[in-house]
Design a protein around this motif. Structure first.
Motif, PDB file in Angstrom:
ATOM      1  N   TYR A 308       0.834  -1.204   0.000  1.00 31.68           N
ATOM      2  CA  TYR A 308       0.000   0.000   0.000  1.00 31.68           C
ATOM      3  C   TYR A 308       0.873   1.261   0.000  1.00 31.68           C
ATOM      4  O   TYR A 308       0.553   2.246  -0.676  1.00 31.68           O
ATOM      5  CB  TYR A 308      -0.928  -0.012   1.214  1.00 31.68           C
ATOM      6  N   THR A 312       0.664   4.087  -3.011  1.00 30.64           N
ATOM      7  CA  THR A 312       0.215   5.459  -2.753  1.00 30.64           C
ATOM      8  C   THR A 312       1.375   6.439  -2.592  1.00 30.64           C
ATOM      9  O   THR A 312       1.159   7.597  -2.239  1.00 30.64           O
ATOM     10  CB  THR A 312      -0.644   5.493  -1.473  1.00 30.64           C
ATOM     11  N   HIS A 338      -7.768  -2.052   0.035  1.00 28.58           N
ATOM     12  CA  HIS A 338      -6.431  -1.938  -0.530  1.00 28.58           C
ATOM     13  C   HIS A 338      -6.254  -2.791  -1.790  1.00 28.58           C
ATOM     14  O   HIS A 338      -5.378  -2.521  -2.600  1.00 28.58           O
ATOM     15  CB  HIS A 338      -5.381  -2.369   0.505  1.00 28.58           C
ATOM     16  N   LYS A 341      -6.992  -0.870  -4.929  1.00 31.35           N
ATOM     17  CA  LYS A 341      -6.026   0.231  -5.048  1.00 31.35           C
ATOM     18  C   LYS A 341      -4.682  -0.285  -5.549  1.00 31.35           C
ATOM     19  O   LYS A 341      -4.020   0.356  -6.375  1.00 31.35           O
ATOM     20  CB  LYS A 341      -5.864   0.922  -3.699  1.00 31.35           C
ATOM     21  N   SER A 345      -2.833   0.642  -9.064  1.00 30.52           N
ATOM     22  CA  SER A 345      -1.516   1.283  -9.052  1.00 30.52           C
ATOM     23  C   SER A 345      -0.473   0.465  -9.792  1.00 30.52           C
ATOM     24  O   SER A 345       0.519   1.016 -10.277  1.00 30.52           O
ATOM     25  CB  SER A 345      -1.060   1.511  -7.610  1.00 30.52           C
ATOM     26  N   PRO A 479      -9.818   6.656   2.533  1.00 32.28           N
ATOM     27  CA  PRO A 479      -8.631   6.679   1.664  1.00 32.28           C
ATOM     28  C   PRO A 479      -7.353   7.192   2.323  1.00 32.28           C
ATOM     29  O   PRO A 479      -6.254   6.945   1.816  1.00 32.28           O
ATOM     30  CB  PRO A 479      -9.053   7.591   0.507  1.00 32.28           C
ATOM     31  N   ASP A 480      -7.476   7.874   3.454  1.00 34.28           N
ATOM     32  CA  ASP A 480      -6.284   8.435   4.095  1.00 34.28           C
ATOM     33  C   ASP A 480      -5.719   7.551   5.207  1.00 34.28           C
ATOM     34  O   ASP A 480      -4.692   7.894   5.798  1.00 34.28           O
ATOM     35  CB  ASP A 480      -6.586   9.831   4.658  1.00 34.28           C
ATOM     36  N   ARG A 505      -1.832   8.023   5.934  1.00 34.33           N
ATOM     37  CA  ARG A 505      -0.791   7.923   4.917  1.00 34.33           C
ATOM     38  C   ARG A 505       0.024   9.216   4.886  1.00 34.33           C
ATOM     39  O   ARG A 505      -0.422  10.270   5.355  1.00 34.33           O
ATOM     40  CB  ARG A 505      -1.397   7.650   3.545  1.00 34.33           C
TER      41      ARG A 505
END
Length: 563
Positions: A308, A312, A338, A341, A345, A479-480, A505
């Protein structure tokens, strides 16, 4: 209904286990039960190392900073260490020899040398304090400990009786391992068999002091070959799909080698599949991405937060990570949010999830590629051909599909017991040989395992059971949020209430009030955290890299009391 991917994987594994095929199985009796074992597996880790290091002798194996070694060079160094352990330190078959050091090429060579000398490789947690290291040495009754200077300094003045020998990292193996080095062939090495003691790894200690889980060579080799079989299955699938693997496989070693995820599926499996290992002394997401690009890493495994962090990271676009096709997680559940995501990514790769424990030599279940995207909350199906998965009630009776009970695993790869702890060993197994994982879960109609919670980690608030994992998944949906943990806190009215802590994050800001507002309506009111704390640093981890809930629970219960 089985997916198209499941059908294809089942057909491939059906062929691989047929008589005369590489992963043919034969019945083997253990604990009074017949279990499948690989017919062609090497009888010990020493045989395993010798066979595959000879087969891949000139292939690059270890990259550790400026140190680069082939399989053949690594094996030659291990032969010198084995000779030195026997001739200079008197190591005999079955002696427990500890390793207390950070990840390095010399850690790997030390492990090999211990095993080849007949010793039991005892993998001490490199994050432990001096007293914790000494406790691990005592309970395993180590006669010798190979320690780097940092761990040797911690052990100074602690209560243990082992001989302490310093090893170093970097440079040539003959220099860093000079204190355990001798001319190969200068000492007779034992002929080891499947029943000899091979390893001791330590349980996470989430319910008290760590225990030393010991395995024989049959268990460790079987666990390793189970992963080799999974890799062969995946390779054949890609080939059938017209996308065969190209180039040498390569993995980044970002998890501790003393943890079973680092030891079995990552380190030990690599000999059989000719995989290069690139070692990182300390986790750093930017450095990991640099190494993936520079060394053409094809496989990454770490605790969920690691993938993760790369996905990010603000510098993600500066690196070409297209060679990495698999982003696996082990050691802890990966938050459902995750999964997508990570896929977004890293469009050239797939997220993967494995489920196994120290006591099962990392063998258990796996969730792959499209199946994982379709069922991101599942740890996958039981790994064929070794694993017998059962959901049992408190009396050890099997429950029906869909019912929640204790996840139990029966396999030839299971550990043999906790060293010199017969009571704990007896409690760990059912009468018919299933290991009690301590996890609560259920199996769905397609055979996929879903972990609900730890058996002893459910919050009971006023008679209502609350799943910590459910609340954690809701928090992770923000999301944070990079990392979180949910735990029970004592309460006079309800008995227990929900407590939680989280870390955001990099570059983000999220107050407890803002997170509470986000959770409102996503969980039943009784499941909402009554107390929520923001952490300004990564949450504490156990040796297995699981979040240390016991420490967090005690820390925040004390903070409540002080307040």
């Amino acid at each position: 209904m089985a997916t198209e991917l499941d059908q294809a994987l089942n057909a491939i594994m059906d062929a691989l286990v047929q008589p005369g095929q590489p992963f043919e199985t034969v019945p083997h009796e253990r604990s009074g039960q017949q279990m499948p074992a690989f017919k062609n597996a090497p009888p010990s880790l020493a045989h395993y190392f010798a066979h595959y290091c000879h087969e891949h002798a000139d292939v690059p194996f270890l990259v550790d900073g400026d140190v680069r070694l082939t399989f053949g060079e690594t094996y030659a160094a291990a032969q010198a260490v084995a000779a030195g352990l026997v001739s200079r330190h008197g190591v005999k078959t079955g002696d427990r020899v500890g390793i207390a050091a950070r990840n390095s090429a010399n850690w790997i060579i030390s492990y090999m040398g211990i095993v080849m000398a007949g010793g039991c490789a005892t993998l001490l947690n490199g994050f432990w304090t001096g007293d914790e290291l000494a406790f691990g040495v005592r309970i395993a009754e180590c006669s010798l400990v190979l320690a780097d200077q940092a761990r040797a300094d911690r052990l100074a003045g602690t209560d243990h009786s082992a001989e302490l020998v310093i090893i170093d990292h970097g440079g040539s193996p003959s220099a860093g391992l000079a204190n355990i080095w001798a001319e190969p062939g200068s000492a007779a090495l034992p002929d080891l068999g499947p029943d000899d003691v091979a390893t001791i790894l330590y349980t996470s200690g989430s319910t008290g002091y760590p225990k030393g889980a010991w395995s024989d060579h049959l268990g460790v080799v079987s666990g390793t070959m189970s992963y080799v079989a999974q890799s062969a299955m995946a390779s054949l699938l890609l080939t059938k799909q017209g996308n065969p693997p190209v180039g040498q496989p390569c993995a980044l070693v970002a998890v501790p080698l003393f943890h079973v995820t680092g030891e079995v599926p990552l380190f030990l499996q690599s000999y059989a599949i000719g995989r290069k290992l690139v070692l990182m002394p300390k986790w750093n997401a930017r450095e990991a991405m640099r190494l993936i690009e520079a060394e053409k890493v094809s496989y990454f495994v770490g605790v969920p937060l690691m993938s993760y962090e790369m996905a990010t990271h603000p510098d993600r676009g500066d690196y070409d990570l297209s060679t990495c096709k698999s982003f696996a997680a082990g050691g802890a559940p990966r938050p459902v949010d995750h999964v997508a995501k990570i896929r977004d990514s890293f469009p050239d790769g797939f997220p993967l999830l494995g489920y196994g424990l120290t006591e099962t030599n990392a063998v258990g279940c796996g969730n792959f590629n499209e199946n994982y995207l379709a069922k991101p909350g599942s740890t996958g199906k039981a790994s064929r051909p070794l694993v017998d998965l059962a959901i049992l009630d408190d009396d050890g009776e099997k429950l029906d599909q869909g019912q929640v009970g204790e996840v139990c695993l029966r396999t030839i790869a299971n550990f043999r017991g906790y060293w010199k702890n017969d009571a704990a060993t007896k409690a760990a197994f059912t009468k018919d040989g299933y290991f009690r994982t301590g996890d609560l879960g259920y199996v769905d109609e397609d055979g996929y395992l879903f972990i609900v919670d730890r058996k002893k980690d459910i919050i009971i608030r006023g008679g209502e059971n609350i799943s910590c994992i459910e609340v954690e998944q809701a928090i992770y949906a923000h999301p944070d949020v990079a990392e979180c943990s949910v735990f029970g806190l004592p309460d006079e009215r309800f008995g227990e209430i929900v407590g939680a802590t989280y870390m955001v994050r990099e570059g983000a800001a999220l107050t407890p009030d803002e997170l509470c507002a986000f959770l409102d309506g996503k969980l039943a009111p009784f499941k909402l955290p009554a107390h929520l704390w923001e952490a300004d640093e990564p949450l504490p981890k156990l040796g297995t890299q699981k979040i240390d809930k016991k420490t967090l629970r005690e820390q925040y219960a004390a903070a409540m009391g002080a307040g």
